[in-house]
Design a protein around this motif. Structure first.
Motif, short mmCIF file in Angstrom:
data_model
loop_
_atom_site.label_atom_id
_atom_site.label_comp_id
_atom_site.label_asym_id
_atom_site.label_seq_id
_atom_site.Cartn_x
_atom_site.Cartn_y
_atom_site.Cartn_z
N GLU A 1 86.54 5.29 -41.84
CA GLU A 1 86.37 6.15 -40.84
C GLU A 1 84.84 6.36 -40.51
N ILE A 2 84.01 6.61 -41.38
CA ILE A 2 82.50 6.91 -41.15
C ILE A 2 82.01 5.63 -40.49
N LEU A 3 82.30 4.25 -41.01
CA LEU A 3 81.74 3.06 -40.46
C LEU A 3 82.17 2.95 -39.27
N ASP A 4 83.55 3.27 -38.93
CA ASP A 4 84.09 2.97 -37.57
C ASP A 4 83.29 3.71 -36.56
N SER A 5 83.19 5.34 -37.02
CA SER A 5 82.44 5.93 -36.09
C SER A 5 80.96 5.73 -35.86
N LEU A 6 80.28 5.26 -36.83
CA LEU A 6 78.77 4.69 -36.53
C LEU A 6 79.19 3.40 -35.73
N ALA A 7 79.88 2.57 -35.89
CA ALA A 7 80.10 1.28 -35.03
C ALA A 7 80.20 1.83 -33.80
N HIS A 8 81.27 2.64 -33.49
CA HIS A 8 81.45 3.21 -32.00
C HIS A 8 80.34 3.79 -31.41
N PHE A 9 79.37 4.52 -32.15
CA PHE A 9 78.30 5.16 -31.80
C PHE A 9 77.10 4.05 -31.22
N CYS A 10 77.25 2.95 -32.18
CA CYS A 10 76.19 1.84 -31.99
C CYS A 10 76.42 1.24 -30.51
N ARG A 11 77.82 0.96 -30.49
CA ARG A 11 78.31 0.39 -29.29
C ARG A 11 77.89 1.13 -28.14
N ARG A 12 78.04 2.36 -27.93
CA ARG A 12 77.94 3.16 -27.02
C ARG A 12 76.48 3.55 -26.39
N ILE A 13 75.48 3.33 -27.62
CA ILE A 13 74.25 3.49 -27.18
C ILE A 13 73.30 2.45 -27.17
N GLY B 1 72.16 -1.22 -25.17
CA GLY B 1 72.13 -1.56 -23.76
C GLY B 1 71.02 -0.88 -23.10
N ALA B 2 70.87 -1.26 -21.73
CA ALA B 2 69.91 -0.40 -21.05
C ALA B 2 70.01 0.98 -20.73
N GLY B 3 71.32 1.27 -20.23
CA GLY B 3 71.73 2.62 -19.74
C GLY B 3 72.52 3.43 -20.83
N HIS B 4 72.55 4.61 -20.76
CA HIS B 4 73.95 5.47 -21.36
C HIS B 4 74.76 5.81 -20.64
N ARG B 5 75.99 5.54 -20.93
CA ARG B 5 76.95 5.94 -20.02
C ARG B 5 77.82 7.00 -20.78
N ALA B 6 78.31 8.06 -20.15
CA ALA B 6 79.25 9.13 -20.93
C ALA B 6 80.29 8.97 -20.21
N GLY B 7 81.59 9.05 -20.62
CA GLY B 7 82.82 9.37 -20.08
C GLY B 7 83.44 7.88 -19.72
N GLY B 8 82.80 7.13 -19.88
CA GLY B 8 83.68 5.85 -19.29
C GLY B 8 84.68 5.45 -20.39
N LYS B 9 85.52 4.54 -19.87
CA LYS B 9 86.78 4.04 -20.43
C LYS B 9 86.53 3.50 -21.88
N ASP B 10 85.29 2.79 -22.05
CA ASP B 10 85.09 2.05 -23.18
C ASP B 10 84.72 3.18 -24.33
N ASP B 11 84.46 4.29 -23.74
CA ASP B 11 83.78 5.38 -24.68
C ASP B 11 84.84 6.06 -25.21
N ALA B 12 86.36 5.87 -25.03
CA ALA B 12 87.26 6.53 -25.69
C ALA B 12 87.32 6.38 -27.09
N VAL B 13 87.53 7.35 -27.89
CA VAL B 13 87.65 7.11 -29.36
C VAL B 13 89.14 7.12 -29.84
N PRO B 14 89.46 6.34 -30.48
CA PRO B 14 90.83 6.59 -31.19
C PRO B 14 90.99 7.78 -31.98
N PRO B 15 92.17 8.32 -31.98
CA PRO B 15 92.21 9.47 -33.04
C PRO B 15 92.03 9.06 -34.28
#
Length: 78
Positions: A30-42, A44-58
């Motif tokens: 779970e920790i590694l999944d969360s870290l991978a999600h964070f790295c994917r989210r940040i 690239g050139a810009g930071h997006r917030a609230g996009g469909k790709d930012d959804a975190v599974p329960p």
């Protein structure tokens, strides 16, 4: 700087007198999944917030949890 050092020493003294166990609430996966999600989210050139790709599974809760023995600050690990 002296005030910061005094505050840190006071915290260490208090922690060593009243240590609390470290309780891990997530599995390593779970920790590694969360870290991978964070790295994917940040990435690239810009930071997006609230996009469909930012959804975190329960995440499922770790029913057992892992407890470590209380550790004094500054002690070497066994």
């Amino acid at each position: 700087m002296q005030a910061l050092e005094a505050d840190i020493r006071a915290w260490v003294k208090d922690w060593n007198e009243y240590p609390e166990p470290f309780i891990r609430t997530k599995t390593a996966e779970e920790i590694l999944d969360s870290l991978a999600h964070f790295c994917r989210r940040i990435s690239g050139a810009g930071h997006r917030a609230g996009g469909k790709d930012d959804a975190v599974p329960p995440r499922k809760q770790d029913p057992v949890g892992i407890r470590a023995a209380p550790q004094r600050v500054g002690e070497a690990l066994p």
